[in-house]
Design a protein around this motif. Structure first.
Motif, PDB file in Angstrom:
ATOM      1  N   MET A  20       0.803  -1.219   0.000  1.00 30.09           N
ATOM      2  CA  MET A  20       0.000   0.000   0.000  1.00 30.09           C
ATOM      3  C   MET A  20       0.836   1.270   0.000  1.00 30.09           C
ATOM      4  O   MET A  20       0.321   2.364  -0.190  1.00 30.09           O
ATOM      5  CB  MET A  20      -0.935  -0.004   1.202  1.00 30.09           C
ATOM      6  CG  MET A  20      -2.016  -1.072   1.112  1.00 30.09           C
ATOM      7  SD  MET A  20      -3.194  -0.776  -0.228  1.00 30.09           S
ATOM      8  CE  MET A  20      -4.142   0.571   0.462  1.00 30.09           C
ATOM      9  N   SER A  21       2.136   1.146   0.232  1.00 28.90           N
ATOM     10  CA  SER A  21       3.020   2.306   0.192  1.00 28.90           C
ATOM     11  C   SER A  21       4.402   1.842  -0.223  1.00 28.90           C
ATOM     12  O   SER A  21       4.731   0.644  -0.172  1.00 28.90           O
ATOM     13  CB  SER A  21       3.102   2.993   1.561  1.00 28.90           C
ATOM     14  OG  SER A  21       3.807   2.181   2.481  1.00 28.90           O
ATOM     15  N   LEU A  22       5.225   2.800  -0.636  1.00 28.18           N
ATOM     16  CA  LEU A  22       6.594   2.473  -1.024  1.00 28.18           C
ATOM     17  C   LEU A  22       7.382   1.945   0.172  1.00 28.18           C
ATOM     18  O   LEU A  22       8.194   1.018   0.028  1.00 28.18           O
ATOM     19  CB  LEU A  22       7.265   3.718  -1.603  1.00 28.18           C
ATOM     20  CG  LEU A  22       8.628   3.541  -2.262  1.00 28.18           C
ATOM     21  CD1 LEU A  22       8.570   2.538  -3.405  1.00 28.18           C
ATOM     22  CD2 LEU A  22       9.141   4.894  -2.769  1.00 28.18           C
ATOM     23  N   ALA A  23       7.132   2.502   1.349  1.00 24.45           N
ATOM     24  CA  ALA A  23       7.826   2.035   2.551  1.00 24.45           C
ATOM     25  C   ALA A  23       7.483   0.576   2.852  1.00 24.45           C
ATOM     26  O   ALA A  23       8.366  -0.233   3.173  1.00 24.45           O
ATOM     27  CB  ALA A  23       7.473   2.928   3.735  1.00 24.45           C
ATOM     28  N   GLU A  24       6.198   0.218   2.747  1.00 25.22           N
ATOM     29  CA  GLU A  24       5.795  -1.174   2.976  1.00 25.22           C
ATOM     30  C   GLU A  24       6.393  -2.097   1.918  1.00 25.22           C
ATOM     31  O   GLU A  24       6.789  -3.226   2.215  1.00 25.22           O
ATOM     32  CB  GLU A  24       4.272  -1.285   2.966  1.00 25.22           C
ATOM     33  CG  GLU A  24       3.590  -0.731   4.194  1.00 25.22           C
ATOM     34  CD  GLU A  24       2.104  -1.059   4.214  1.00 25.22           C
ATOM     35  OE1 GLU A  24       1.630  -1.773   3.295  1.00 25.22           O
ATOM     36  OE2 GLU A  24       1.417  -0.610   5.146  1.00 25.22           O
ATOM     37  N   ALA A  25       6.448  -1.621   0.677  1.00 28.49           N
ATOM     38  CA  ALA A  25       7.025  -2.438  -0.388  1.00 28.49           C
ATOM     39  C   ALA A  25       8.509  -2.693  -0.128  1.00 28.49           C
ATOM     40  O   ALA A  25       9.009  -3.797  -0.358  1.00 28.49           O
ATOM     41  CB  ALA A  25       6.832  -1.753  -1.735  1.00 28.49           C
ATOM     42  N   ARG A  26       9.213  -1.688   0.356  1.00 31.98           N
ATOM     43  CA  ARG A  26      10.629  -1.878   0.679  1.00 31.98           C
ATOM     44  C   ARG A  26      10.797  -2.896   1.799  1.00 31.98           C
ATOM     45  O   ARG A  26      11.754  -3.677   1.810  1.00 31.98           O
ATOM     46  CB  ARG A  26      11.253  -0.538   1.068  1.00 31.98           C
ATOM     47  CG  ARG A  26      11.463   0.394  -0.123  1.00 31.98           C
ATOM     48  CD  ARG A  26      12.257   1.620   0.292  1.00 31.98           C
ATOM     49  NE  ARG A  26      12.574   2.435  -0.872  1.00 31.98           N
ATOM     50  CZ  ARG A  26      12.320   3.725  -0.965  1.00 31.98           C
ATOM     51  NH1 ARG A  26      11.723   4.352   0.034  1.00 31.98           N
ATOM     52  NH2 ARG A  26      12.659   4.405  -2.040  1.00 31.98           N
ATOM     53  N   ASP A  27       9.867  -2.895   2.755  1.00 31.52           N
ATOM     54  CA  ASP A  27       9.909  -3.906   3.816  1.00 31.52           C
ATOM     55  C   ASP A  27       9.765  -5.311   3.231  1.00 31.52           C
ATOM     56  O   ASP A  27      10.445  -6.250   3.656  1.00 31.52           O
ATOM     57  CB  ASP A  27       8.799  -3.656   4.834  1.00 31.52           C
ATOM     58  CG  ASP A  27       9.053  -2.429   5.704  1.00 31.52           C
ATOM     59  OD1 ASP A  27      10.207  -1.960   5.735  1.00 31.52           O
ATOM     60  OD2 ASP A  27       8.090  -1.940   6.329  1.00 31.52           O
TER      61      ASP A  27
END
Length: 345
Positions: free
Chosen positions: A110-117
């Motif tokens: 849902m966000s770039l930060a979550e995708a990086r995780d």
């Protein structure tokens, strides 16, 4: 780019689908058609829905509502994450932690930060994580990709997208339904065709007066790409007429001329000419035949299977897909502030 575990055991790769909706049912069909995959299980929180989906697919598979339990029981090689986007992070993390490769629907999270995780989890577990970006695999996209070399250096790409689409309930919860749900397909395809990465974007997003979405259903975004390329995207999900295809209408220009594509038929390349000079003959670019059921999906699956057998990095691999998601996030940020936004790479 980190290496990932491959599968050397003989026999078809065992698959589990999460989500009994539209894409889950499409994956069931493709898994049955792919000679090196076998559907072992199907999970959905709605037990009746997943049983109906399995029955419709004619698949004699284990079904359930508990993903972790099904993973423990079946030990699949691949998990197809077709859950709603809000569940992508949890489903993908659980599957990777259980030692499965994951092919997920977009957006990765849902966000770039979550995708990086999620990318970090894939690196830690050594498992392959890729995103279904089927527009990359369309014959027309591949033809444009080959044509780009003949047109180089590229200066301008325009993609116009107009459809009156009533997306699923989860899309109505988003502030920017067009940008967050649909635009990533076109942004990712633009990267694939041109080979250029986005540096910055100025975006204007708005809601039409007749819209059935609470959030913005329309947008215009101008990306500055590397190599001197400018990419202009216009889109509307509540269009009233003159609809485009689901892949939009394309115009690609460079020193060698231009190429146009309606997103369905074969692209057309027209060589450059001087002002007042004779019009050169246009060339219809050759395209390979594809399934009419869901063009590009079979190629996505074949590439993912090939990757798990060979270690070859597939298109849509998670590290690369971060750059497409970053284009979406930057466009949303620009639309909110009314100022250009940097695209994180």
């Amino acid at each position: 780019m980190n290496a990932f575990h491959t599968v050397a055991t003989p026999g078809p790769l065992r698959a589990l689908i999460v989500g009994a909706g539209f894409m889950g049912r499409n994956w069931a069909r493709e898994i049955a058609l792919q000679p090196d995959t076998d559907l072992a299980g199907w999970v959905d929180l709605d037990e009746a829905a997943v049983r109906d989906a399995a029955k419709e697919a004619g698949a004699a598979v284990a079904v359930g509502t508990d993903l972790a339990a099904m993973l423990d029981e079946l030990g699949p090689d691949i998990v197809f994450n077709s859950a709603p986007p809000a569940a992508h992070r949890a489903v993908t993390t659980t599957a990777l932690e259980h030692g499965c490769a994951v092919l997920t629907e977009k957006p990765m999270a849902m966000s770039l930060a979550e995708a990086r995780d999620l990318v970090a989890v894939a690196e830690r577990t050594g498992r392959l994580l890729a995103v279904t970006q089927d527009r990359r695999h369309l014959s027309g996209t591949k033809a444009l990709q080959r044509a780009a070399a003949r047109l180089a250096p590229l200066t301008r790409l325009e993609i116009d997208f107009r459809l009156p689409h009533r997306a699923g309930p989860y899309v109505h919860l988003w502030d920017e339904p067009l940008l967050r749900e649909m635009a990533i397909h076109l942004f990712d395809a633009a990267r694939a065709v041109t080979g250029a990465e986005a540096q910055s974007v100025f975006c204007n997003a708005y809601r039409t007066p007749w819209s059935w979405y609470p959030g913005n259903d329309s947008a215009e975004a101008l990306f500055r790409m590397d190599g001197g390329l400018h990419f202009a995207f216009t889109g509307c999900w509540t269009a009233r007429s003159d609809f485009t295809s689901w892949t939009g209408s394309w115009y690609l220009e460079g020193a060698g001329g231009c190429a146009t594509w309606d997103g369905v038929t074969a692209p057309v390349l027209t060589p450059a000419r001087e002002e007042g000079g004779p019009a050169p003959a246009s060339e219809t670019l050759p395209v390979a035949p594809q399934s009419a059921e869901f063009p590009g999906l079979a190629e996505v699956l074949a590439g993912f299977v090939r990757a798990l057998r060979s270690g070859e990095v597939p298109e849509g691999e998670c590290h690369d897909n971060l750059r497409s998601l970053a284009m979406v996030e930057a466009a949303v940020a620009s639309a909110r502030t009314g100022a250009p936004a940097v695209v994180e790479n």
